[in-house]
Design a protein around this motif. Sequence first.
Motif, PDB file in Angstrom:
ATOM      1  N   PHE A   1       0.823  -1.216   0.000  1.00 31.55           N
ATOM      2  CA  PHE A   1       0.000   0.000   0.000  1.00 31.55           C
ATOM      3  C   PHE A   1       0.862   1.273   0.000  1.00 31.55           C
ATOM      4  O   PHE A   1       0.417   2.341  -0.405  1.00 31.55           O
TER       5      PHE A   1
ATOM      6  N   ALA B   1      -9.205   6.051 -14.287  1.00 34.73           N
ATOM      7  CA  ALA B   1      -8.701   4.672 -14.261  1.00 34.73           C
ATOM      8  C   ALA B   1      -9.797   3.618 -14.054  1.00 34.73           C
ATOM      9  O   ALA B   1      -9.878   2.667 -14.831  1.00 34.73           O
TER      10      ALA B   1
ATOM     11  N   PRO C   1       1.457   3.206  -3.825  1.00 30.02           N
ATOM     12  CA  PRO C   1       0.478   4.139  -4.392  1.00 30.02           C
ATOM     13  C   PRO C   1       0.305   5.405  -3.566  1.00 30.02           C
ATOM     14  O   PRO C   1       0.189   6.504  -4.114  1.00 30.02           O
ATOM     15  N   ILE C   2       0.330   5.262  -2.243  1.00 35.18           N
ATOM     16  CA  ILE C   2       0.065   6.426  -1.406  1.00 35.18           C
ATOM     17  C   ILE C   2       1.256   7.391  -1.458  1.00 35.18           C
ATOM     18  O   ILE C   2       1.104   8.615  -1.402  1.00 35.18           O
TER      19      ILE C   2
ATOM     20  N   ARG D   1      -9.242   0.157   1.821  1.00 34.31           N
ATOM     21  CA  ARG D   1      -8.152   0.667   0.980  1.00 34.31           C
ATOM     22  C   ARG D   1      -8.460   2.090   0.504  1.00 34.31           C
ATOM     23  O   ARG D   1      -7.634   2.990   0.614  1.00 34.31           O
TER      24      ARG D   1
ATOM     25  N   ILE E   1      -4.550   1.767 -18.383  1.00 35.95           N
ATOM     26  CA  ILE E   1      -3.566   2.774 -17.964  1.00 35.95           C
ATOM     27  C   ILE E   1      -3.228   3.704 -19.129  1.00 35.95           C
ATOM     28  O   ILE E   1      -3.204   4.927 -18.986  1.00 35.95           O
TER      29      ILE E   1
ATOM     30  N   GLY F   1      -6.821  11.464 -13.898  1.00 34.20           N
ATOM     31  CA  GLY F   1      -6.258  10.116 -14.007  1.00 34.20           C
ATOM     32  C   GLY F   1      -6.813   9.175 -12.950  1.00 34.20           C
ATOM     33  O   GLY F   1      -7.139   8.021 -13.232  1.00 34.20           O
ATOM     34  N   LEU F   2      -6.950   9.673 -11.713  1.00 38.61           N
ATOM     35  CA  LEU F   2      -7.474   8.845 -10.628  1.00 38.61           C
ATOM     36  C   LEU F   2      -8.922   8.442 -10.914  1.00 38.61           C
ATOM     37  O   LEU F   2      -9.320   7.300 -10.687  1.00 38.61           O
TER      38      LEU F   2
ATOM     39  N   ALA G   1      -6.723   5.654   1.860  1.00 37.67           N
ATOM     40  CA  ALA G   1      -6.063   6.539   0.894  1.00 37.67           C
ATOM     41  C   ALA G   1      -6.651   7.944   0.971  1.00 37.67           C
ATOM     42  O   ALA G   1      -5.914   8.938   0.995  1.00 37.67           O
TER      43      ALA G   1
ATOM     44  N   ALA H   1      -4.377  16.756 -14.094  1.00 36.68           N
ATOM     45  CA  ALA H   1      -4.069  15.446 -14.679  1.00 36.68           C
ATOM     46  C   ALA H   1      -4.183  14.340 -13.632  1.00 36.68           C
ATOM     47  O   ALA H   1      -4.649  13.236 -13.908  1.00 36.68           O
TER      48      ALA H   1
ATOM     49  N   THR I   1       1.750  12.364 -16.091  1.00 36.51           N
ATOM     50  CA  THR I   1       1.175  12.470 -14.749  1.00 36.51           C
ATOM     51  C   THR I   1      -0.123  11.674 -14.650  1.00 36.51           C
ATOM     52  O   THR I   1      -0.352  10.959 -13.666  1.00 36.51           O
ATOM     53  N   ALA I   2      -0.968  11.760 -15.674  1.00 34.71           N
ATOM     54  CA  ALA I   2      -2.236  11.020 -15.664  1.00 34.71           C
ATOM     55  C   ALA I   2      -1.993   9.512 -15.704  1.00 34.71           C
ATOM     56  O   ALA I   2      -2.726   8.735 -15.077  1.00 34.71           O
ATOM     57  N   LEU I   3      -0.950   9.095 -16.424  1.00 34.92           N
ATOM     58  CA  LEU I   3      -0.600   7.673 -16.467  1.00 34.92           C
ATOM     59  C   LEU I   3      -0.218   7.173 -15.077  1.00 34.92           C
ATOM     60  O   LEU I   3      -0.666   6.112 -14.639  1.00 34.92           O
ATOM     61  N   VAL I   4       0.592   7.955 -14.383  1.00 34.99           N
ATOM     62  CA  VAL I   4       0.994   7.551 -13.037  1.00 34.99           C
ATOM     63  C   VAL I   4      -0.226   7.546 -12.117  1.00 34.99           C
ATOM     64  O   VAL I   4      -0.377   6.659 -11.274  1.00 34.99           O
ATOM     65  N   ALA I   5      -1.129   8.517 -12.296  1.00 28.08           N
ATOM     66  CA  ALA I   5      -2.357   8.544 -11.498  1.00 28.08           C
ATOM     67  C   ALA I   5      -3.173   7.273 -11.731  1.00 28.08           C
ATOM     68  O   ALA I   5      -3.746   6.706 -10.797  1.00 28.08           O
ATOM     69  N   ALA I   6      -3.196   6.807 -12.984  1.00 25.78           N
ATOM     70  CA  ALA I   6      -3.922   5.571 -13.289  1.00 25.78           C
ATOM     71  C   ALA I   6      -3.263   4.377 -12.606  1.00 25.78           C
ATOM     72  O   ALA I   6      -3.954   3.485 -12.090  1.00 25.78           O
ATOM     73  N   VAL I   7      -1.933   4.366 -12.586  1.00 19.32           N
ATOM     74  CA  VAL I   7      -1.221   3.286 -11.891  1.00 19.32           C
ATOM     75  C   VAL I   7      -1.575   3.314 -10.404  1.00 19.32           C
ATOM     76  O   VAL I   7      -1.857   2.277  -9.791  1.00 19.32           O
ATOM     77  N   ILE I   8      -1.609   4.509  -9.815  1.00 21.79           N
ATOM     78  CA  ILE I   8      -1.962   4.661  -8.400  1.00 21.79           C
ATOM     79  C   ILE I   8      -3.361   4.084  -8.143  1.00 21.79           C
ATOM     80  O   ILE I   8      -3.559   3.264  -7.244  1.00 21.79           O
ATOM     81  N   ALA I   9      -4.328   4.518  -8.958  1.00 24.83           N
ATOM     82  CA  ALA I   9      -5.704   4.058  -8.768  1.00 24.83           C
ATOM     83  C   ALA I   9      -5.794   2.547  -8.895  1.00 24.83           C
ATOM     84  O   ALA I   9      -6.475   1.881  -8.105  1.00 24.83           O
ATOM     85  N   LYS I  10      -5.076   1.982  -9.854  1.00 26.15           N
ATOM     86  CA  LYS I  10      -5.138   0.532 -10.049  1.00 26.15           C
ATOM     87  C   LYS I  10      -4.483  -0.231  -8.895  1.00 26.15           C
ATOM     88  O   LYS I  10      -4.965  -1.289  -8.497  1.00 26.15           O
ATOM     89  N   LEU I  11      -3.387   0.303  -8.369  1.00 27.10           N
ATOM     90  CA  LEU I  11      -2.714  -0.361  -7.246  1.00 27.10           C
ATOM     91  C   LEU I  11      -3.621  -0.397  -6.019  1.00 27.10           C
ATOM     92  O   LEU I  11      -3.552  -1.305  -5.202  1.00 27.10           O
TER      93      LEU I  11
ATOM     94  N   LEU J   1      -7.252   0.037  -6.200  1.00 26.02           N
ATOM     95  CA  LEU J   1      -8.544  -0.585  -6.501  1.00 26.02           C
ATOM     96  C   LEU J   1      -8.417  -2.058  -6.886  1.00 26.02           C
ATOM     97  O   LEU J   1      -9.256  -2.876  -6.519  1.00 26.02           O
ATOM     98  N   TYR J   2      -7.388  -2.370  -7.679  1.00 26.27           N
ATOM     99  CA  TYR J   2      -7.233  -3.759  -8.159  1.00 26.27           C
ATOM    100  C   TYR J   2      -5.827  -4.251  -7.863  1.00 26.27           C
ATOM    101  O   TYR J   2      -5.037  -4.489  -8.772  1.00 26.27           O
TER     102      TYR J   2
ATOM    103  N   GLY K   1      -4.223   7.646 -19.372  1.00 29.34           N
ATOM    104  CA  GLY K   1      -3.157   8.633 -19.486  1.00 29.34           C
ATOM    105  C   GLY K   1      -3.409   9.603 -20.618  1.00 29.34           C
ATOM    106  O   GLY K   1      -3.334  10.824 -20.437  1.00 29.34           O
TER     107      GLY K   1
END
Lengths: 263, 115
Positions: free
Chosen positions: A176, A206, A179-180, B79, A218, A202-203, B83, A198, B53-63, B65-66, A222
């Motif tokens: 955890f 996703a 991500p945080i 979770r 992803i 993005g959050l 967060a 962004a 930045t948006a790509l990394v945000a998507a990675v964060i959300a996926k880590l 959520l899934y 993006g």
Amino acid sequence: MTTASERAGAYWFLQGMRGIFSLPALILITSFVGFTGFASEAGLLLEHAVFMTGIVWALPAMVLLISSILANASLPAAFLTVTLSSIRLLPMVAALIPEIRGRKTSIWVLLFASHFIAVTAWVFTMERIRSVPVDQRLRFFLGFALTLTTTVTAVVAAVFVFVEKLPPIVAGTLFFLTPIYFLTSIWASARDRIAHYAMIAGLLGAPLFHLIAPDFDILYTGIVAGTLAFAFDRLVGRRRKPAADAEETGQGTGAAADEGRDR
Amino acid sequence: MTWESLDTWWWPYLFIIIAGWLATDIWRWLGVLIGNRLADDAPLLIWVRAVATALVAAVIAKLILYPSGALQDFPLALRIGAAIFGFGLFLATGRKPWIGILSAVATLFLGRLLL
């Protein structure tokens, strides 16, 4: 005999190396302890996990590679999965290169340096690089990135035999952290409002794209969220322009103060 | 041709080189070729940075959520809640990353312990 410029080079390389004692480095190392647990649980050998860490050097890609191995995927299928998830490295590297290159840095040096660009080095460097003289930036980056990759690879080797005994609640908590940490440090180190737009887009995007296209979520997020953030900022900026210049100046100082506090 | 196809010492390394190293570094090399042509303040670079930045945000959300691995056993609501709590505290206390990280991780750990 050492010249002044050599001494300056060594100084900035060392300044980069010192980054190993920073919060980003500490969190990445801890995240990799979590990853090592995952690799060992998956049945990988110590030497495979160590090799993978040094040569892939992208945590999400490594998790996907091991998941593919666990699923008994074929080599082409594993390649496809990992490579699709790693397209994100392209814009990250493309955005960082103009920051770290000197006035006459050769492309070969940049190609070598690019291997060490992953999220942690990206965030760390973006946060600090502006305070480094232009011609020393690559040295600063390499000092940090080479030390980080070497240390993390050594940590994977050192903890591999112990992590099997980690209780699931500890292993889960370690997972955890990543991500945080990304969430807070990218937000704090953002240069402009676009980065915040962004991030939010993005959050939110996703999970949406995960429903529509789980294999490309992803990438789609993006491109779509990044473009929306970019367009939104242009739109807001244009609307603000005709207004009094004073407002613009006020906005500028506010952002500068924000940045100052974050660094 | 899977991970276990060939029973030799070098096969896993070749597998990692192709599906791991090449699969990631080709994007890094392309990134260098593109990034090296961009001026520091080009609008294209600003867009590329927004996408990154948006790509990394998507990675964060996926880590979150899934997740894969041990984090899967933590309830989804815990979770997300941990967060949001950590991020909220981070914003409220002058944006110090360590405050957000510590509070989110502590919330997750204690929540799992109590649930």
